[in-house]
Design an enzyme around this catalytic site. Structure first.
Site, PDB file in Angstrom:
ATOM      1  N   CYS A 167      50.741  48.480  54.149  1.00  0.00           N
ATOM      2  CA  CYS A 167      49.807  49.557  53.756  1.00  0.00           C
ATOM      3  C   CYS A 167      50.322  50.266  52.690  1.00  0.00           C
ATOM      4  O   CYS A 167      51.237  51.047  52.589  1.00  0.00           O
ATOM      5  CB  CYS A 167      49.739  50.722  54.765  1.00  0.00           C
ATOM      6  SG  CYS A 167      48.551  52.136  54.462  1.00  0.00           S
ATOM      7  N   PHE A 197      47.272  70.197  63.893  1.00  0.00           N
ATOM      8  CA  PHE A 197      47.847  68.940  63.603  1.00  0.00           C
ATOM      9  C   PHE A 197      49.024  68.574  63.917  1.00  0.00           C
ATOM     10  O   PHE A 197      50.232  69.435  63.891  1.00  0.00           O
ATOM     11  CB  PHE A 197      47.694  68.601  62.184  1.00  0.00           C
ATOM     12  CG  PHE A 197      46.422  68.228  61.696  1.00  0.00           C
ATOM     13  CD1 PHE A 197      45.168  68.833  61.770  1.00  0.00           C
ATOM     14  CD2 PHE A 197      46.356  66.845  61.059  1.00  0.00           C
ATOM     15  CE1 PHE A 197      44.004  68.394  61.519  1.00  0.00           C
ATOM     16  CE2 PHE A 197      45.048  66.213  60.773  1.00  0.00           C
ATOM     17  CZ  PHE A 197      43.750  67.104  60.965  1.00  0.00           C
ATOM     18  N   HIS A 215      39.968  68.765  52.464  1.00  0.00           N
ATOM     19  CA  HIS A 215      41.292  69.754  52.405  1.00  0.00           C
ATOM     20  C   HIS A 215      41.840  69.594  51.142  1.00  0.00           C
ATOM     21  O   HIS A 215      42.510  70.542  50.776  1.00  0.00           O
ATOM     22  CB  HIS A 215      42.069  69.222  53.589  1.00  0.00           C
ATOM     23  CG  HIS A 215      42.608  67.715  53.565  1.00  0.00           C
ATOM     24  ND1 HIS A 215      41.677  66.546  54.037  1.00  0.00           N
ATOM     25  CD2 HIS A 215      43.832  66.914  53.299  1.00  0.00           C
ATOM     26  CE1 HIS A 215      42.207  65.659  53.729  1.00  0.00           C
ATOM     27  NE2 HIS A 215      43.191  65.841  53.544  1.00  0.00           N
ATOM     28  N   CYS A 229      49.610  54.690  50.969  1.00  0.00           N
ATOM     29  CA  CYS A 229      49.761  56.106  51.918  1.00  0.00           C
ATOM     30  C   CYS A 229      49.748  57.354  50.826  1.00  0.00           C
ATOM     31  O   CYS A 229      50.422  57.304  49.963  1.00  0.00           O
ATOM     32  CB  CYS A 229      50.995  55.682  52.665  1.00  0.00           C
ATOM     33  SG  CYS A 229      51.110  57.136  53.652  1.00  0.00           S
ATOM     34  N   ASP A 230      49.270  58.326  51.495  1.00  0.00           N
ATOM     35  CA  ASP A 230      49.136  59.619  50.754  1.00  0.00           C
ATOM     36  C   ASP A 230      49.761  60.704  51.657  1.00  0.00           C
ATOM     37  O   ASP A 230      49.705  61.850  51.511  1.00  0.00           O
ATOM     38  CB  ASP A 230      47.782  60.129  50.358  1.00  0.00           C
ATOM     39  CG  ASP A 230      46.819  60.446  51.342  1.00  0.00           C
ATOM     40  OD1 ASP A 230      47.201  59.994  52.635  1.00  0.00           O
ATOM     41  OD2 ASP A 230      45.656  60.877  51.017  1.00  0.00           O
ATOM     42  N   THR A 231      50.735  60.338  52.661  1.00  0.00           N
ATOM     43  CA  THR A 231      51.088  61.191  53.497  1.00  0.00           C
ATOM     44  C   THR A 231      52.567  60.992  53.789  1.00  0.00           C
ATOM     45  O   THR A 231      53.411  60.036  53.739  1.00  0.00           O
ATOM     46  CB  THR A 231      50.589  60.998  54.944  1.00  0.00           C
ATOM     47  OG1 THR A 231      49.167  60.839  54.791  1.00  0.00           O
ATOM     48  CG2 THR A 231      51.005  62.090  56.130  1.00  0.00           C
ATOM     49  N   GLU A 256      44.578  59.775  65.305  1.00  0.00           N
ATOM     50  CA  GLU A 256      44.157  58.933  63.952  1.00  0.00           C
ATOM     51  C   GLU A 256      44.918  57.901  63.815  1.00  0.00           C
ATOM     52  O   GLU A 256      46.310  58.125  63.729  1.00  0.00           O
ATOM     53  CB  GLU A 256      44.109  60.045  62.817  1.00  0.00           C
ATOM     54  CG  GLU A 256      43.098  61.122  62.885  1.00  0.00           C
ATOM     55  CD  GLU A 256      43.240  62.064  61.566  1.00  0.00           C
ATOM     56  OE1 GLU A 256      44.037  61.856  60.843  1.00  0.00           O
ATOM     57  OE2 GLU A 256      42.156  62.830  61.446  1.00  0.00           O
ATOM     58  N   CYS A 300      56.033  55.140  60.733  1.00  0.00           N
ATOM     59  CA  CYS A 300      54.986  54.266  60.483  1.00  0.00           C
ATOM     60  C   CYS A 300      55.307  52.805  60.745  1.00  0.00           C
ATOM     61  O   CYS A 300      56.557  52.278  60.157  1.00  0.00           O
ATOM     62  CB  CYS A 300      54.078  54.600  59.482  1.00  0.00           C
ATOM     63  SG  CYS A 300      52.530  53.606  59.350  1.00  0.00           S
TER      64      CYS A 300
HETATM   65  S1  SF4 Z   1      48.376  55.560  55.262  1.00  0.00           S
HETATM   66 FE1  SF4 Z   1      50.317  55.920  55.832  1.00  0.00          FE
HETATM   67  S2  SF4 Z   1      50.623  56.665  57.958  1.00  0.00           S
HETATM   68 FE2  SF4 Z   1      48.641  55.479  57.498  1.00  0.00          FE
HETATM   69  S3  SF4 Z   1      49.253  53.219  58.348  1.00  0.00           S
HETATM   70 FE3  SF4 Z   1      49.421  53.496  56.072  1.00  0.00          FE
HETATM   71  S4  SF4 Z   1      51.677  53.947  55.646  1.00  0.00           S
HETATM   72 FE4  SF4 Z   1      50.920  54.332  57.870  1.00  0.00          FE
END
Ligand code: SF4
Length: 212
Positions: free
Chosen positions: A46, A25, A206, A49-51, A116, A31
């Protein structure tokens, strides 16, 4: 141009149509749908987000000045494994940074390349696997690919989406820090898949496995 990288790691793809496949990865930093600041999250384009794509604190994180060096860092994590080298370019939004120089450098190392994306940028030529996960209410331009993965529930018309040229249609429960809300989202996703069989459940294996 340089590349801002949040982390590079080897794991099993946890979700989507290729769940279970061994992959490197490559997570880019940044973003275009949220700035990563928790204080602005609720009002972001968005909001779920979980990242972590901003801390630049992951393994092999940093600024890579050129494509050759970054592709080399990716390739080191596959060396000696055999099989087809496979890299998943993710983020953040990878298409803010992924360019033809880096694609060429990865292909020179025999990598099969997946991306992705949130779909707000068109995918460049030469990507082997395109996963698009659009967010409702945003300007969505990449409307074809290998998998369309909708985090659910969102304000999308599933019947209309089924006409788009994707090979796999996936619904993935929207995670939530509130266990009750997360459970409701899982239930809604199961119901949606039962009601519209074009869609398959994508589960974040995961997280259940405790791997990155
Ligand atoms: S989930 Fe996170 S990384 Fe994906 S588009 Fe939304 S804010 Fe951006």
């Amino acid at each position: 141009m340089g590349y801002r990288v949040q982390e590079i790691f080897r794991t099993l793809q946890g979700e989507g149509a290729r769940a279970g496949r061994s992959a490197v990865f490559l997570r880019f930093s940044g973003c275009n749908l949220w700035d990563g600041d928790p204080r602005s999250k609720a009002g972001a384009a968005c909001p779920f987000c979980d990242t972590d794509f901003v801390s630049m604190a992951g393994s092999r994180a940093g600024s890579y000045p050129d494509a050759t060096g970054l592709a080399g860092a990716v390739a080191e994590l596959w060396t000696g494994s055999g099989g087809t080298p496979y890299v998943v370019c993710t983020g953040g939004e990878p298409l803010l940074q992924l360019d033809s120089l880096l694609l060429d450098a990865l292909r020179d190392r025999d990598f099969e390349i997946a991306v992705e994306t949130n779909g707000t940028r068109e995918v460049p030529a030469g990507i082997d696997w395109i996963c698009v996960s659009p967010k409702a209410g945003t300007r969505w331009v990449q409307k074809s690919g290998d998998e369309l993965k909708i985090v659910w529930p969102q304000a999308f018309d599933l019947a209309a989406l089924e006409a788009l040229p994707f090979r796999h249609f996936l619904l993935q429960p929207r995670d939530d820090p509130d266990p009750e809300k997360a459970a409701r989202n899982r239930s809604a996703t199961v119901d949606a898949c039962l009601g519209r069989p074009t869609w398959r459940l994508s589960f974040q294996t995961h997280k259940a496995l405790g791997i990155p």
